[in-house]
Design a protein around this motif. Structure first.
Motif, PDB file in Angstrom:
ATOM      1  N   ARG A  85       0.835  -1.211   0.000  1.00  0.00           N
ATOM      2  CA  ARG A  85       0.000   0.000   0.000  1.00  0.00           C
ATOM      3  C   ARG A  85       0.866   1.257   0.000  1.00  0.00           C
ATOM      4  NH1 ARG A  85      -5.414  -1.057   3.603  1.00  0.00           N
ATOM      5  NH2 ARG A  85      -5.725  -3.220   2.983  1.00  0.00           N
ATOM      6  N   LYS A  86       1.892   1.253   0.834  1.00  0.00           N
ATOM      7  CA  LYS A  86       2.752   2.442   0.949  1.00  0.00           C
ATOM      8  C   LYS A  86       3.481   2.726  -0.363  1.00  0.00           C
ATOM      9  CE  LYS A  86       6.472   4.526   3.532  1.00  0.00           C
ATOM     10  NZ  LYS A  86       6.123   5.504   4.520  1.00  0.00           N
ATOM     11  N   THR A  87       3.944   1.667  -1.036  1.00  0.00           N
ATOM     12  CA  THR A  87       4.718   1.850  -2.273  1.00  0.00           C
ATOM     13  C   THR A  87       3.851   1.762  -3.524  1.00  0.00           C
ATOM     14  OG1 THR A  87       5.290  -0.503  -2.440  1.00  0.00           O
ATOM     15  CG2 THR A  87       6.819   0.939  -1.206  1.00  0.00           C
ATOM     16  N   LYS A  88       2.547   1.514  -3.348  1.00  0.00           N
ATOM     17  CA  LYS A  88       1.599   1.396  -4.462  1.00  0.00           C
ATOM     18  C   LYS A  88       2.050   0.344  -5.489  1.00  0.00           C
ATOM     19  CE  LYS A  88      -0.443   6.018  -4.078  1.00  0.00           C
ATOM     20  NZ  LYS A  88      -0.478   5.931  -2.673  1.00  0.00           N
ATOM     21  N   ASN A  89       2.303  -0.851  -4.957  1.00  0.00           N
ATOM     22  CA  ASN A  89       2.707  -1.973  -5.796  1.00  0.00           C
ATOM     23  C   ASN A  89       1.796  -3.166  -5.569  1.00  0.00           C
ATOM     24  OD1 ASN A  89       5.268  -1.386  -7.284  1.00  0.00           O
ATOM     25  ND2 ASN A  89       5.924  -0.775  -5.232  1.00  0.00           N
ATOM     26  N   VAL A  90       1.704  -4.015  -6.596  1.00  0.00           N
ATOM     27  CA  VAL A  90       0.982  -5.271  -6.423  1.00  0.00           C
ATOM     28  C   VAL A  90       1.768  -6.133  -5.442  1.00  0.00           C
ATOM     29  CG1 VAL A  90      -0.190  -5.207  -8.662  1.00  0.00           C
ATOM     30  CG2 VAL A  90       2.036  -6.326  -8.466  1.00  0.00           C
ATOM     31  N   ARG A  91       1.073  -6.998  -4.768  1.00  0.00           N
ATOM     32  CA  ARG A  91       1.678  -7.799  -3.702  1.00  0.00           C
ATOM     33  C   ARG A  91       2.777  -8.720  -4.228  1.00  0.00           C
ATOM     34  NH1 ARG A  91      -1.494  -3.932  -2.933  1.00  0.00           N
ATOM     35  NH2 ARG A  91      -2.372  -3.705  -0.888  1.00  0.00           N
ATOM     36  N   ALA A 103       5.118 -21.575   0.291  1.00  0.00           N
ATOM     37  CA  ALA A 103       3.674 -21.435   0.076  1.00  0.00           C
ATOM     38  C   ALA A 103       3.313 -19.956  -0.079  1.00  0.00           C
ATOM     39  CB  ALA A 103       2.897 -22.057   1.228  1.00  0.00           C
ATOM     40  N   LEU A 104       3.926 -19.107   0.733  1.00  0.00           N
ATOM     41  CA  LEU A 104       3.678 -17.667   0.647  1.00  0.00           C
ATOM     42  C   LEU A 104       4.037 -17.158  -0.746  1.00  0.00           C
ATOM     43  CD1 LEU A 104       4.592 -15.018   3.293  1.00  0.00           C
ATOM     44  CD2 LEU A 104       5.327 -14.695   0.952  1.00  0.00           C
ATOM     45  N   GLU A 105       5.202 -17.528  -1.240  1.00  0.00           N
ATOM     46  CA  GLU A 105       5.624 -17.080  -2.569  1.00  0.00           C
ATOM     47  C   GLU A 105       4.682 -17.589  -3.655  1.00  0.00           C
ATOM     48  OE1 GLU A 105      10.408 -16.529  -2.301  1.00  0.00           O
ATOM     49  OE2 GLU A 105       9.685 -18.597  -2.161  1.00  0.00           O
ATOM     50  N   LYS A 106       4.243 -18.838  -3.533  1.00  0.00           N
ATOM     51  CA  LYS A 106       3.319 -19.396  -4.526  1.00  0.00           C
ATOM     52  C   LYS A 106       1.983 -18.663  -4.523  1.00  0.00           C
ATOM     53  CE  LYS A 106       3.097 -23.688  -5.708  1.00  0.00           C
ATOM     54  NZ  LYS A 106       2.946 -25.136  -5.800  1.00  0.00           N
ATOM     55  N   VAL A 107       1.437 -18.420  -3.343  1.00  0.00           N
ATOM     56  CA  VAL A 107       0.130 -17.767  -3.225  1.00  0.00           C
ATOM     57  C   VAL A 107       0.175 -16.346  -3.783  1.00  0.00           C
ATOM     58  CG1 VAL A 107      -1.515 -16.801  -1.560  1.00  0.00           C
ATOM     59  CG2 VAL A 107      -0.762 -19.188  -1.344  1.00  0.00           C
ATOM     60  N   TYR A 108       1.169 -15.567  -3.378  1.00  0.00           N
ATOM     61  CA  TYR A 108       1.244 -14.184  -3.839  1.00  0.00           C
ATOM     62  C   TYR A 108       1.530 -14.085  -5.336  1.00  0.00           C
ATOM     63  CZ  TYR A 108       0.876 -11.956   0.762  1.00  0.00           C
ATOM     64  OH  TYR A 108       0.427 -11.496   1.980  1.00  0.00           O
ATOM     65  N   ASN A 109       2.116 -15.119  -5.904  1.00  0.00           N
ATOM     66  CA  ASN A 109       2.403 -15.110  -7.341  1.00  0.00           C
ATOM     67  C   ASN A 109       1.357 -15.872  -8.154  1.00  0.00           C
ATOM     68  OD1 ASN A 109       5.040 -13.670  -7.973  1.00  0.00           O
ATOM     69  ND2 ASN A 109       5.598 -14.891  -6.185  1.00  0.00           N
ATOM     70  N   SER A 110       0.265 -16.250  -7.510  1.00  0.00           N
ATOM     71  CA  SER A 110      -0.793 -16.990  -8.202  1.00  0.00           C
ATOM     72  C   SER A 110      -1.880 -16.033  -8.702  1.00  0.00           C
ATOM     73  CB  SER A 110      -1.418 -18.023  -7.255  1.00  0.00           C
ATOM     74  OG  SER A 110      -2.243 -17.374  -6.296  1.00  0.00           O
ATOM     75  N   PHE A 111      -2.798 -16.577  -9.467  1.00  0.00           N
ATOM     76  CA  PHE A 111      -3.909 -15.787 -10.018  1.00  0.00           C
ATOM     77  C   PHE A 111      -4.814 -15.230  -8.916  1.00  0.00           C
ATOM     78  CE2 PHE A 111      -6.828 -19.064  -8.951  1.00  0.00           C
ATOM     79  CZ  PHE A 111      -8.087 -18.489  -9.044  1.00  0.00           C
ATOM     80  N   ILE A 112      -4.831 -15.869  -7.741  1.00  0.00           N
ATOM     81  CA  ILE A 112      -5.781 -15.494  -6.692  1.00  0.00           C
ATOM     82  C   ILE A 112      -5.383 -14.184  -5.997  1.00  0.00           C
ATOM     83  CG2 ILE A 112      -4.792 -16.773  -4.725  1.00  0.00           C
ATOM     84  CD1 ILE A 112      -8.502 -16.876  -5.523  1.00  0.00           C
ATOM     85  N   SER A 113      -4.104 -13.857  -5.990  1.00  0.00           N
ATOM     86  CA  SER A 113      -3.651 -12.660  -5.277  1.00  0.00           C
ATOM     87  C   SER A 113      -4.302 -11.375  -5.810  1.00  0.00           C
ATOM     88  CB  SER A 113      -2.125 -12.562  -5.308  1.00  0.00           C
ATOM     89  OG  SER A 113      -1.688 -11.480  -4.528  1.00  0.00           O
ATOM     90  N   PRO A 114      -4.299 -11.134  -7.126  1.00  0.00           N
ATOM     91  CA  PRO A 114      -4.992  -9.923  -7.609  1.00  0.00           C
ATOM     92  C   PRO A 114      -6.492  -9.940  -7.314  1.00  0.00           C
ATOM     93  CG  PRO A 114      -3.588 -10.842  -9.332  1.00  0.00           C
ATOM     94  CD  PRO A 114      -3.602 -11.821  -8.202  1.00  0.00           C
ATOM     95  N   LYS A 115      -7.072 -11.129  -7.222  1.00  0.00           N
ATOM     96  CA  LYS A 115      -8.500 -11.234  -6.893  1.00  0.00           C
ATOM     97  C   LYS A 115      -8.738 -10.806  -5.441  1.00  0.00           C
ATOM     98  CE  LYS A 115      -9.572 -13.357 -10.802  1.00  0.00           C
ATOM     99  NZ  LYS A 115     -10.049 -12.561 -11.903  1.00  0.00           N
ATOM    100  N   ILE A 116      -7.877 -11.273  -4.531  1.00  0.00           N
ATOM    101  CA  ILE A 116      -7.993 -10.892  -3.123  1.00  0.00           C
ATOM    102  C   ILE A 116      -7.780  -9.378  -2.978  1.00  0.00           C
ATOM    103  CG2 ILE A 116      -6.901 -11.103  -0.837  1.00  0.00           C
ATOM    104  CD1 ILE A 116      -6.267 -14.063  -1.624  1.00  0.00           C
ATOM    105  N   ASP A 117      -6.855  -8.852  -3.760  1.00  0.00           N
ATOM    106  CA  ASP A 117      -6.485  -7.443  -3.637  1.00  0.00           C
ATOM    107  C   ASP A 117      -7.400  -6.489  -4.388  1.00  0.00           C
ATOM    108  OD1 ASP A 117      -4.410  -8.147  -1.971  1.00  0.00           O
ATOM    109  OD2 ASP A 117      -3.005  -8.402  -3.632  1.00  0.00           O
ATOM    110  N   ASP A 118      -8.425  -7.016  -5.039  1.00  0.00           N
ATOM    111  CA  ASP A 118      -9.445  -6.170  -5.663  1.00  0.00           C
ATOM    112  C   ASP A 118     -10.535  -5.945  -4.617  1.00  0.00           C
ATOM    113  OD1 ASP A 118     -11.469  -4.923  -7.040  1.00  0.00           O
ATOM    114  OD2 ASP A 118     -11.660  -6.469  -8.587  1.00  0.00           O
ATOM    115  N   TYR A 119     -10.433  -4.817  -3.920  1.00  0.00           N
ATOM    116  CA  TYR A 119     -11.351  -4.545  -2.814  1.00  0.00           C
ATOM    117  C   TYR A 119     -12.758  -4.202  -3.283  1.00  0.00           C
ATOM    118  CZ  TYR A 119      -6.962  -4.379  -0.223  1.00  0.00           C
ATOM    119  OH  TYR A 119      -5.736  -4.663   0.318  1.00  0.00           O
ATOM    120  N   ASN A 120     -12.955  -4.071  -4.600  1.00  0.00           N
ATOM    121  CA  ASN A 120     -14.296  -3.867  -5.135  1.00  0.00           C
ATOM    122  C   ASN A 120     -14.988  -5.198  -5.420  1.00  0.00           C
ATOM    123  OD1 ASN A 120     -14.439  -0.994  -5.114  1.00  0.00           O
ATOM    124  ND2 ASN A 120     -13.010  -0.972  -6.821  1.00  0.00           N
ATOM    125  N   SER A 121     -14.275  -6.292  -5.237  1.00  0.00           N
ATOM    126  CA  SER A 121     -14.875  -7.618  -5.383  1.00  0.00           C
ATOM    127  C   SER A 121     -15.136  -8.173  -3.986  1.00  0.00           C
ATOM    128  CB  SER A 121     -13.939  -8.561  -6.151  1.00  0.00           C
ATOM    129  OG  SER A 121     -12.908  -9.031  -5.298  1.00  0.00           O
TER     130      SER A 121
END
Length: 153
Positions: free
Chosen positions: A26-32, A115-133
């Protein structure tokens, strides 16, 4: 068990690690995934191993130290500003990732940081980070099944 609280210490450490990743993002305005990849396995293991120490410090200072150390540059991803609804805190999102990472580690029989690296680099991470969904507040088992199937169900 004395000093354990409601859940095992390593669960709390993973929760803090995921929350810090979200705070830095959030602070650096980057994807996870960018933040996770810039931090790298060694720094992620350090954060996870020393989370109880870092947790006692100001999260802003810890965040700034890791931004500097990993040379994380300013991006233009701002899911907080783009959110048209109530914005989940970095602690809220940390909890979502913690639960998913624990399930992935158990299911795939891999260590937590892998597991952390896999999850954050998976398709689901941008879905979790879309706060409008609604993904970030879905049932943890549903999120895991989507991850496992590599698609939203």
């Amino acid at each position: 068990m004395v000093g354990e609280g409601r859940e095992p210490q390593k669960d709390n450490d993973l929760f803090y690690t995921c929350s810090l990743i979200d705070y830095i993002s959030r602070k650096t305005k980057n994807v996870r995934s960018y933040v996770v990849n810039k931090l790298g396995k060694e720094r992620l293991e350090k954060i996870y191993d020393l989370a109880d120490v870092y947790h006692c410090d100001n999260i802003e200072r810890v965040c700034n130290d890791f931004i500097d150390d990993a040379k994380i540059e300013q991006g233009n991803f701002d899911n907080v500003a783009d959110c048209g609804y109530s914005i989940p805190t970095y602690w809220d999102i940390g909890k979502v990732y913690k639960r998913l990472i624990k399930r992935v580690a158990e299911y795939e029989k891999i260590d937590i940081i892998s597991a952390l690296e896999k999850v954050y680099n998976s398709f689901i991470s941008p879905k979790i980070d879309d706060y409008n969904s609604s993904v970030y507040y879905e049932n943890p088992e549903y999120i895991f099944e989507c991850y496992r199937e590599n698609q939203m169900l």
